[in-house]
Design an enzyme around this catalytic site. Structure first.
Site, PDB file in Angstrom:
ATOM      1  N   HIS A   1      20.038 -10.379  13.469  1.00 47.09           N
ATOM      2  CA  HIS A   1      20.620 -10.836  12.213  1.00 47.09           C
ATOM      3  C   HIS A   1      21.474  -9.692  11.676  1.00 47.09           C
ATOM      4  CE1 HIS A   1      17.024 -13.758  11.791  1.00 47.09           C
ATOM      5  NE2 HIS A   1      18.056 -14.369  12.348  1.00 47.09           N
TER       6      HIS A   1
ATOM      7  N   ASN B   1      15.553 -14.957   6.765  1.00 52.83           N
ATOM      8  CA  ASN B   1      16.502 -15.500   7.720  1.00 52.83           C
ATOM      9  C   ASN B   1      17.813 -15.807   6.988  1.00 52.83           C
ATOM     10  OD1 ASN B   1      17.939 -17.624   9.243  1.00 52.83           O
ATOM     11  ND2 ASN B   1      16.247 -17.338  10.658  1.00 52.83           N
TER      12      ASN B   1
END
Length: 153
Positions: free
Chosen positions: A87, A130
């Site tokens: 990420h 997330n």
């Protein structure tokens, strides 16, 4: 619940590092990945302050977990290798100032009329969860800008 049933709780704490030039991605001129693209190398280090934050984060998670019960074997708390979740944020940073960002608040590349970027790289710095929904929201903002600049049909 029967005698053999048990509830499993998955705890995850996310740390954050601040943007700095030394944390970056470079691409090889000689080595190719599976798809024939230049192999990326992630250069990443935490500062002393960020490492201390990680220690406090782990301590907090251990205290919370102790209130819930023991750990399943093999599921003990651990630090993931930086970049492992992929990420990656801040590589094509969004911002209001051209000198410190790649795209404007509408995801349009500074000085390029018809080029918009998307994805986690636009996030100015790390995420606490997330990043999918944040990236989707940024894409929707970009779409609205593209609709404004497209000639009317």
């Amino acid at each position: 619940m029967g005698a053999l049933d048990r509830l499993i709780v998955d705890l995850r704490w996310f740390g954050m590092s601040r943007p700095r030039r030394s944390n970056r991605i470079t691409f090889s001129n000689h080595i190719k990945d599976t798809f024939g693209m230049p192999q990326p190398t992630f250069h990443f280090q935490l500062t002393r302050e960020e490492r201390a934050d990680c220690g406090r984060m782990m301590d907090h998670m251990m205290r919370v977990a102790a209130q819930l019960g023991g750990f399943m074997p093999g599921s003990e708390p651990q630090f993931l290798t930086p970049g492992l979740p992929l990420h990656i944020a801040g590589t094509t940073r969004m911002g209001k100032i051209r000198k410190t960002s790649v795209v404007d608040p509408n995801s349009q590349v500074w000085g390029v009329k018809n080029l918009f970027l998307g994805g986690n790289g636009l996030h100015p710095f790390g995420n606490a969860a997330n990043p999918t929904l944040t990236s989707c929201a940024m894409a929707l903002q970009s779409v609205e800008q593209i609709k404004r600049i497209l000639p009317s049909a």
